[in-house]
Write a protein that holds these residues in place. Sequence first.
Motif, short mmCIF file in Angstrom:
data_model
loop_
_atom_site.label_atom_id
_atom_site.label_comp_id
_atom_site.label_asym_id
_atom_site.label_seq_id
_atom_site.Cartn_x
_atom_site.Cartn_y
_atom_site.Cartn_z
N GLN A 379 0.84 -1.21 0.00
CA GLN A 379 0.00 0.00 0.00
C GLN A 379 0.87 1.25 0.00
OE1 GLN A 379 -3.57 -0.45 -0.27
NE2 GLN A 379 -2.55 -2.39 -0.80
N THR A 380 1.32 1.63 -1.17
CA THR A 380 2.25 2.75 -1.30
C THR A 380 1.58 4.11 -1.15
OG1 THR A 380 1.96 2.67 -3.70
CG2 THR A 380 3.80 1.42 -2.76
N SER A 381 0.24 4.16 -1.17
CA SER A 381 -0.48 5.43 -1.01
C SER A 381 -0.95 5.64 0.43
CB SER A 381 -1.70 5.48 -1.94
OG SER A 381 -1.31 5.39 -3.28
N LEU A 382 -0.66 4.70 1.31
CA LEU A 382 -1.17 4.75 2.68
C LEU A 382 -0.59 5.94 3.43
CD1 LEU A 382 -3.01 2.93 4.44
CD2 LEU A 382 -0.92 1.97 5.42
N LYS A 383 -1.48 6.66 4.15
CA LYS A 383 -1.07 7.81 4.94
C LYS A 383 -1.43 7.67 6.42
CE LYS A 383 0.68 10.05 1.51
NZ LYS A 383 2.17 10.16 1.42
N TYR A 384 -2.44 6.86 6.71
CA TYR A 384 -2.91 6.73 8.09
C TYR A 384 -2.98 5.25 8.45
CZ TYR A 384 -4.63 11.30 6.58
OH TYR A 384 -4.73 12.56 6.04
N LEU A 385 -2.22 4.84 9.46
CA LEU A 385 -2.17 3.44 9.88
C LEU A 385 -2.45 3.34 11.38
CD1 LEU A 385 -1.48 0.41 9.52
CD2 LEU A 385 0.92 1.02 9.94
N THR A 386 -3.42 2.48 11.74
CA THR A 386 -3.74 2.20 13.14
C THR A 386 -3.75 0.70 13.35
OG1 THR A 386 -5.09 4.21 13.35
CG2 THR A 386 -5.44 2.48 14.97
N ILE A 387 -3.01 0.22 14.35
CA ILE A 387 -3.02 -1.18 14.74
C ILE A 387 -3.14 -1.23 16.25
CG2 ILE A 387 -1.77 -3.37 14.75
CD1 ILE A 387 -0.32 -2.48 12.22
N GLU A 388 -4.16 -1.93 16.76
CA GLU A 388 -4.40 -1.98 18.20
C GLU A 388 -4.66 -3.40 18.66
OE1 GLU A 388 -7.43 0.71 19.50
OE2 GLU A 388 -6.50 2.48 18.59
N ASP A 389 -4.31 -3.67 19.92
CA ASP A 389 -4.67 -4.91 20.61
C ASP A 389 -4.25 -6.15 19.84
OD1 ASP A 389 -6.12 -3.56 22.80
OD2 ASP A 389 -7.55 -3.04 21.24
N SER A 390 -3.06 -6.12 19.28
CA SER A 390 -2.60 -7.22 18.44
C SER A 390 -1.35 -7.87 19.03
CB SER A 390 -2.31 -6.74 17.02
OG SER A 390 -3.49 -6.28 16.40
#
Length: 835
Positions: A379-390
């Motif tokens: 995902q080369t256009s990605l600007k916002y990343l959230t990862i939780e509880d993993s």
Amino acid sequence: MCSSKIHCSEKDMNTLLHFKQGVIDPSGMLSSWSPKLDCCQWTGVKCDNIKARVSELNLPCEFSLNLLELEFLSYLNLSNNDFKSMQYNSTSSKKCDDLSGGNPPHMCGNSTNLHYLDLSYNYDLLVDNLHWLSRLSSLQYLSLGGVHIHREIDWIQSVTMLPTLLELHLESCQLENIYPSLQYANFTSLQVLNLAKNNFASELPSWLFNLSRDISHIDLSQNKMHSQLPKTLPNLRRLKSLVLSHNYLKGPIPNWLGQLEQLQKLDLSHNFFSGPIPTSLGNVSSLVELILESNELNGNLPDKLGQLINLETLQIAENVLTGNVSKRNLLSFSNLKQFSMGSPALVFDFDPEWVPPFQLLRIRLDYMRDKLPAWLFTQTSLKYLTIEDSSASFEPLDKFWNFSSQLEFISLQNNTINGDMSNVLLNSKVVWLVANNLKGGMPHISSEVVVLQLRNNSLSGSLSPTLCHNNMADKSNLVQLNVAYNHLSGELTNCWNNWKSLVLINLGHNNLTGKIPNSIFLSNLRFLHLGSNKFFGEVPFSIKNCKNLWILDLGHNNLSGVIPSLGQSVKGLKLGPNHFGGNIPTQICQLRSLMVMDISSNRLSGPIPNCLHNITAMLSIYVSTRRVGFILHFSGFHIKIISSIRILIKGNELSYVDLMTVIDLSNNKLSGSLPSEMFMLSGLQSLNLSHNQFMGTIPQEIGNLKPLESIDLSRNNFSGEIPQTMSILHYLEVLNLSFNNFEGKIPLGTQLGFTNLSYIGNPDLCGVPLTKTCSQDENSNTTKPIGEEDNDDSDKSEVYSWFCMGLGIGFVVGFWGVLVGAIFFNRRCSHDYIH
């Protein structure tokens, strides 16, 4: 503005000048409003180029409404102001004294040309009714969001009298009645309806689904409705956007939603919907946004959703979905831009070789196990990343951190990354890495970083790697630095001059030591938390450079010297425990905005200054803003910078975001009597003077402190009787007068029936709740002459009254304890509070 050849109408100019006379304009917005200049050239004024009449007003400053008699006015925007009322003093013979009082519409001048009216986000504005709207027969756009109109008992009748209304925004208006028994509402032209953030608690009414067939948008987000959606939706086949988020809606998502053939946006997030996601939603081929996150939806992700080939937003995180998610579920979404998914029992099962047909802008993935999906790195256009509880592995970490360098926003919370950060370069504008068990030394940051949030990890070593590299000099944009609750050690760096943009510094709860450097006191700083470390020495005089400082927390260190002089903007001050000595300086009385004064557990001596009444923030319970913070705006999102302060109240030390008014001078060597000026602080909520050497009596004026919730005067040398006026402190929950020299009978009253622990150590005190009986009570038990029996009955009645009141208090405390407990453990309430 109008052409220079066109001159403003004299009638309009006089109306505007009369309006100016009755307003407060602290920003000088109206400084250009002078008869010497054509009113079409005034700031915020726009005139019609043909008629030379005022047609638009856009006035973002502070004043009251007084403009509805501008008969050619078509656009009026008074949003985001500080209105308190809607007073109207007409310049014409037709007088309209008070719009909020419901004067007849014909008295308010000719306003039939007004098409656009925005009074939103005037949070202190209270409007009694909306009768005055009926005169605005040409109105197409009306926004009263944030305006208190809960006194209007028939708001729907007022707004349905506007035949041309296209958009109606009544969010956050404290409305309670949504008219559940009403069958039809005459919104003949309505296209947008927003009733968000009100207090509706009934079922959704029939009229809501019997609107004009021309309706194209309904927004009921963030209400407090507790009903299920109705089973039918007549006349809504042309609906394009349905937003019911942030409610308490429950039950299954109805299948009839699949019949809304033109629906483009469906947002049912932040409710209590249960059951499976309806397969019928796959029939709505026009859907562009499907937002179902934060509900109680279960079951598998329907394969039929793959028919939504136009979908750009799919958000279904924070549910209890089960089964597997693989490329089969996402293969058709070539236009997908925003994606959120994750439930505790949902399994990500993606082929490591799969490359999706979409390029995402935002993604949120929760509860992942094993590894991150390999397609994420495509995902080369990605600007916002959230990862939780993993618990998924982020290995190889070098690949992940290099990938994150393209992001503007990265939020990783409650994961198990376990990575060494000492060689990592962070490049995002917002870096939010909270509670991930990150280890090693501090990371490096680029000049792009604005927010650096690394609290609750296991980072160690010095701050120098982050703050002292030479290439950052005068290039930093960093506004927030929070590395609290780590294992950082060593002395504070002296490189703070490179970080002049900093507004918040939180280094609390580490193992930092040494003296506080002069350079940390930066001119833009508003929040400084250095508490719970091992700093020693005196506080530098350079703290005076922090003219804008709101919160200063130096507590739980080994600092010494005298209480430092501070800028007058300070709202929260925590200096205890430390080793500060000397007297309490009178300069502290100049901190007029101060709400929290905690200088407990030091070595202070002498009396309390008699000028405390100059601290105006403590003179009233109604402080203009108890929550200190501000908002950083970015493209596509915003970040709230809000800081708390830990306060010991009622025996518990908790972090408060909304500041209470507190004075804590306990555990010092202060002496003398209490100054009478202290009892002028009629907004005070907590007073702790325990473990000092105070003497004298408690004056009757203590009854002036009506908001008091906690008083601790224990272990001093106070004497005399407990004043009867303390019994009128109706909010008092904690009282400790133990180990003093009080004498006489404990006053009877609803707030003084505490346990004997509140009074022990005062040998000359008597009366309930102590076991010692007062002498006058003993005499009342002896044989009395005829005619004195009534007095005995009176005393018994008094004790009985105290007993009954005690039972009443116990019931109320028990009831509210159960209620508050239920709220605390309620998933939605606790989630919103944490958010």
